[in-house]
Design an enzyme around this catalytic site. Sequence first.
Site: not given
Length: 336
Positions: A74-75, A77-79, A138, A159
């Site tokens: 949730k930092s 990663t997907t982007w 991760h 993030r």
Amino acid sequence: MTENQPPDHEEKNLSSECKELLSVPKERGWITHLRQYQFQGFWCPSAEVFQAVISFQKHFHAKDSDVVVASLPKSGTTWLKALTFAILNRHRFEIQTHPLLTSNSHNLVLFFELDLYTSNLVPDFSSKFPEPRLFATHIPFPSLGTIKESNSKIIYVCRNPFDSFVSAWHFVNEVRPQSSSPLSLDEAFDMYCQGMSAFGPFWDHILGYWKESLKRPNNVLFLKYEDMKEDGVVHLKALAKFLDCPFTEEEERNGVIEAIAKLCSFEAMKKLEINKTGTFVMNWENKTLFRKAEVGDWVNYLTPKMEERMSKVIEEKLGGSGLTFKVIPELADPVQ
């Protein structure tokens, strides 16, 4: 909260090698049916991930040409996966028919510990991974096995811990089993500040990659999520240069950088059908990956006492490292 119960169904399917190591500290994880396991100083979020990390360290042989996207959950990663995939493959795919329009980036850039080495698999890299091979993880830097000794390129996105925590808390409650009660904000926050979160403590994870980026800037690129949000084009150019495939003047004139930025933007990806209906690791729904992607959203959830505690943790653990965060936008009103 430490569990001393005999191995449950989650541990029965582990390899004998992994079972021999199960004397490591265990705690109840963020997802109620999964324990988390402390290994090499960080928390594996499940027994399956614990086994995958061991298998990865034992079997993966890094190449100097490898590219690894690294982050805490949730930092961004997907982007970052989407951006890196698009940059490296920009001569293979047209924007109009790009794989990112029909596949989530998590299914195009696979995690070592959540995809490739799960179920005690040893993947075959001979055919499906053209060079430069592109992976994600991760796993903290000290536990990256042969990658540490190679000239692989590592791109790390960081993030600010306030937003990262709130995003992780929302995500966990989205993917928790329906039979489970929600994880409360207070309980999750206490665990996070103690360092008991997936692949945490967050401060050790961040510092590991930060220090390596200072030591080997040609091999580790440390990006800040907030800075990327502020000026995406500048960071796309820096990312391409780091990957030894800089944008040409012609590409810049033709708007290639802007096209990639738009293709990989939160707004564009959230609208795609695949990200409304598809799944990624553990059959979690892609739509859980797209909530707000805002900087400073934490002020809508954390009280002044929570802010004070988190700030003290950050100062205590990261103070003196030279690393700072943009944690709050102007005009934001904290929870009272």
